[in-house]
Design a protein around this motif. Structure first.
Motif, PDB file in Angstrom:
ATOM      1  N   THR A  91     -96.911 -82.572 102.676  1.00  0.00           N
ATOM      2  CA  THR A  91     -95.815 -82.782 101.722  1.00  0.00           C
ATOM      3  C   THR A  91     -94.425 -82.674 102.331  1.00  0.00           C
ATOM      4  O   THR A  91     -93.448 -83.053 101.689  1.00  0.00           O
ATOM      5  CB  THR A  91     -95.920 -81.761 100.574  1.00  0.00           C
ATOM      6  N   ALA A  92     -94.321 -82.154 103.547  1.00  0.00           N
ATOM      7  CA  ALA A  92     -93.003 -81.901 104.149  1.00  0.00           C
ATOM      8  C   ALA A  92     -92.216 -83.188 104.357  1.00  0.00           C
ATOM      9  O   ALA A  92     -92.756 -84.204 104.800  1.00  0.00           O
ATOM     10  CB  ALA A  92     -93.176 -81.175 105.475  1.00  0.00           C
ATOM     11  N   LYS A  93     -90.929 -83.121 104.036  1.00  0.00           N
ATOM     12  CA  LYS A  93     -90.031 -84.251 104.273  1.00  0.00           C
ATOM     13  C   LYS A  93     -89.346 -84.160 105.630  1.00  0.00           C
ATOM     14  O   LYS A  93     -88.928 -85.171 106.188  1.00  0.00           O
ATOM     15  CB  LYS A  93     -88.963 -84.314 103.170  1.00  0.00           C
ATOM     16  N   ASP A  94     -89.214 -82.935 106.137  1.00  0.00           N
ATOM     17  CA  ASP A  94     -88.560 -82.710 107.422  1.00  0.00           C
ATOM     18  C   ASP A  94     -89.571 -82.959 108.545  1.00  0.00           C
ATOM     19  O   ASP A  94     -90.527 -82.204 108.717  1.00  0.00           O
ATOM     20  CB  ASP A  94     -88.029 -81.278 107.492  1.00  0.00           C
ATOM     21  N   VAL A  95     -89.350 -84.004 109.313  1.00  0.00           N
ATOM     22  CA  VAL A  95     -90.298 -84.400 110.360  1.00  0.00           C
ATOM     23  C   VAL A  95     -90.453 -83.299 111.409  1.00  0.00           C
ATOM     24  O   VAL A  95     -91.565 -82.998 111.862  1.00  0.00           O
ATOM     25  CB  VAL A  95     -89.841 -85.718 111.024  1.00  0.00           C
TER      26      VAL A  95
ATOM     27  N   ARG B 180     -97.805 -93.014 103.999  1.00  0.00           N
ATOM     28  CA  ARG B 180     -96.446 -93.006 104.567  1.00  0.00           C
ATOM     29  C   ARG B 180     -96.190 -94.256 105.406  1.00  0.00           C
ATOM     30  O   ARG B 180     -95.083 -94.804 105.374  1.00  0.00           O
ATOM     31  CB  ARG B 180     -96.246 -91.743 105.408  1.00  0.00           C
TER      32      ARG B 180
ATOM     33  N   ASP C 230     -95.650 -97.061 103.029  1.00  0.00           N
ATOM     34  CA  ASP C 230     -94.450 -96.920 102.206  1.00  0.00           C
ATOM     35  C   ASP C 230     -93.204 -97.342 102.992  1.00  0.00           C
ATOM     36  O   ASP C 230     -92.771 -98.496 102.920  1.00  0.00           O
ATOM     37  CB  ASP C 230     -94.340 -95.474 101.733  1.00  0.00           C
ATOM     38  N   ASP C 231     -92.623 -96.405 103.743  1.00  0.00           N
ATOM     39  CA  ASP C 231     -91.425 -96.771 104.513  1.00  0.00           C
ATOM     40  C   ASP C 231     -91.611 -96.563 106.006  1.00  0.00           C
ATOM     41  O   ASP C 231     -90.690 -96.756 106.797  1.00  0.00           O
ATOM     42  CB  ASP C 231     -90.211 -95.969 104.031  1.00  0.00           C
TER      43      ASP C 231
ATOM     44  N   ARG D 247     -92.007 -93.813 107.633  1.00  0.00           N
ATOM     45  CA  ARG D 247     -91.337 -92.630 108.175  1.00  0.00           C
ATOM     46  C   ARG D 247     -92.103 -91.354 107.848  1.00  0.00           C
ATOM     47  O   ARG D 247     -92.835 -91.292 106.868  1.00  0.00           O
ATOM     48  CB  ARG D 247     -89.925 -92.528 107.588  1.00  0.00           C
ATOM     49  N   GLY D 248     -91.884 -90.345 108.694  1.00  0.00           N
ATOM     50  CA  GLY D 248     -92.439 -89.026 108.435  1.00  0.00           C
ATOM     51  C   GLY D 248     -93.944 -88.942 108.536  1.00  0.00           C
ATOM     52  O   GLY D 248     -94.550 -88.049 107.940  1.00  0.00           O
ATOM     53  N   TYR D 249     -94.549 -89.808 109.302  1.00  0.00           N
ATOM     54  CA  TYR D 249     -96.009 -89.840 109.410  1.00  0.00           C
ATOM     55  C   TYR D 249     -96.524 -89.041 110.608  1.00  0.00           C
ATOM     56  O   TYR D 249     -97.730 -88.759 110.724  1.00  0.00           O
ATOM     57  CB  TYR D 249     -96.483 -91.287 109.583  1.00  0.00           C
TER      58      TYR D 249
END
Length: 532
Positions: A339-343, A375, A378-379, A381-383
């Protein structure tokens, strides 16, 4: 003349050595004669050496007779005389407490400190109460000395006596009398040494009272660490300590940190340590991290994961290192990775999960793979964190998921995304030669087809076809793929011919076969003639 009368005569004689020797004998034999006692009192008015032996003899034979004289000598300039007077007063017992109270009322600070020392040594409820009452009229040095004087007496007492001392101290603290901060600080210090859990509410109240001087609040916070020795800290205690530890008063914060470091923090209070662990002062934050590490368990692991996500980088790294030692860390760390948004923080937590990824259950692995695909679809990012965990847990299944995603994106005409998925797939253990071929074909479609040596050296398509040429029948696959243009065939043929690879001739022949009269066909023939 009897021997006793001779001793009394010697005590009042003209020879100092004889007087001193006689006093030693009276004390050693414990002679309790009235005349001898009067002679000892007179001797205590002479030189310091004679005063000392006279007082020591009185301490052994008639201490109560020597109380008045000892009180007068308790502030004597000679340390040996002061100690002898101290011994007389202690030997006289608790009946002299009222006399000490009276004397203390008019004494100077130095004498007060000696009187307090006597009270502390006497012990008992009356002496203890007198000592506490005396603190009200003491300066900072005297108050501190009195507190230290009573420490050994308190610490050496049994639990019942300590509770009695604590009750007396709390009554004094509860009075509305005007007291100096030094007085209150000394009382709180003594209350802490009593180690009585009944004092906790009062200590918490004082620690939280912002109207109180910092010195007083600090002593309350320090006293808490003694009162908490046996029991885990309650919610109110933890809240008070955290308020102090995170506040702007540096001295109070240090005291609170010391108490927190020693206190037992129950599982229910662990999440509250996040407030301290995310403090801007790294010293305070790191103490909270170390406290959570030492506590261990699922609750500590969950809070440390939260710290990794929200604290400064240095503190987050310390928290991540602490999690490595906790067996309960994988589940909350994995949940945060998903769930983290911060890579960056997700990567820190993934580094914790990866070594244990093989122990994940199938549903957990499926969640990671689904999050990865979601992810990327979607965009994009953050994978990264999900990818590293998925590869470690199930490389074959992850490769399949990436392969299916690439095909889906290609079908949706999302060529860039599809190529990205193929790149990730090619670096996964479950990737096949066909996967790498698809990546090479995708890269070829983006190539500028510049045949100059520098351009070809930088071309990703060339690198990929070089890598797979030993594992895949490149010529056959290129001929079968209708989307490959003659320009692309010529470009690859030209390259491999330049490299002396037979694949180059086969590709150029295909160009000639498709368009023998075209400009490319003639260029292919010329290239083959030159190489021949």
């Amino acid at each position: 003349m009897s021997d006793l009368k001779k001793l009394v005569a010697l005590l009042g004689g003209t020879d100092q050595e004889h007087r001193t020797a006689a006093a030693v004998v009276v004390g050693a034999l414990g002679i309790k004669d009235a005349a001898a006692q009067q002679a000892l009192l007179k001797l205590s008015e002479r030189s310091p050496d004679e005063q000392r032996v006279a007082l020591d003899a009185l301490a052994r034979t008639a201490p109560k007779k020597g109380v008045a004289r000892s009180l007068a000598l308790l502030a004597h300039g000679a340390p040996a005389v002061r100690e002898a007077a101290f011994r007389v007063l202690v030997a006289a017992g608790p009946d002299i407490v009222d006399e000490i109270r009276t004397r203390r009322a008019t004494a100077g600070e130095a004498e007060k400190r000696e009187l307090d020392r006597v009270l502390a040594e006497l012990g008992g409820a009356d002496a203890f109460k007198a000592l506490l009452d005396g603190l009200a009229a003491a300066d900072e040095t005297t108050a501190r000395a009195a507190a230290l004087a009573v420490r050994e007496r308190v610490l050496g007492a049994d639990k019942r006596t300590r509770k009695s001392f604590a009750s007396t101290t709390m009554k004094v603290l509860g009075k509305k009398d005007a007291r100096t901060p030094q007085h209150d600080a000394a009382l709180l210090k003594i209350l802490g040494w009593c180690e009585d859990e009944a004092a906790l509410p009062l200590l918490v109240e004082v620690a939280q009272d912002e109207k109180r001087p910092s010195l007083v609040r600090q002593e309350a916070v320090i006293a808490l660490r003694f009162a908490l020795q046996e029991d885990a800290a309650s919610k109110s205690v933890v809240d008070a300590l955290l308020i102090a530890a995170t506040g702007s008063d540096a001295g109070l914060a240090r005291a609170a940190l010391g108490t927190l470091a020693l206190a037992k923090i129950g599982d229910a209070n662990l999440p509250k340590l996040k407030v301290l662990a995310t403090h801007r002062d790294h010293e305070r934050a790191l103490l909270a991290v170390d406290k959570l590490h030492a506590h261990g368990g699922a609750g500590a692991a969950e809070t440390l994961v939260d710290v990794v996500l929200h604290a400064d980088r240095a503190v987050a790294e310390r928290a991540a290192a602490a999690l490595l030692a906790l067996k309960d860390a994988v589940e909350p760390a994995l949940a945060a990775v998903l769930t983290a948004k911060d890579v960056d923080r997700a990567r820190l937590l993934a580094e914790l999960v990866v070594p244990r990824a093989k122990d994940l259950k199938k549903p957990q692995v499926k969640k990671v793979q689904d999050a990865l695909v979601g992810r990327l679809a979607d965009d994009g990012r953050g994978y990264e964190a999900c990818l590293s965990v998925a590869r470690a847990a199930d490389p074959e299944g992850t490769a399949l998921a990436l392969r299916e995603l690439a095909a889906k994106l290609k079908k949706q005409k999302k060529e860039e995304r599809a190529q990205h998925a193929l790149i990730l797939l090619s670096h996964t253990d479950g990737a096949t030669a066909d996967d790498r071929l698809r990546l090479a074909l995708a890269a070829l479609k983006k190539s500028r087809l510049d045949p100059s040596p520098p351009a070809r050296a930088r071309d990703e398509a060339i690198k990929l076809f070089n890598d797979i040429s030993g594992d895949v029948d490149v010529a056959r696959e290129l001929k079968r793929d209708k989307s490959v243009t003659e320009d692309q065939l010529f470009y690859l043929g030209f390259h491999f011919t330049e490299e002396g690879d037979p694949l180059g001739e086969e590709l150029l022949q295909e160009v000639i076969a498709r368009s023998p009269r075209s400009k490319l066909g003639k260029a292919a023939k010329n290239k083959l003639k030159l190489e021949a």
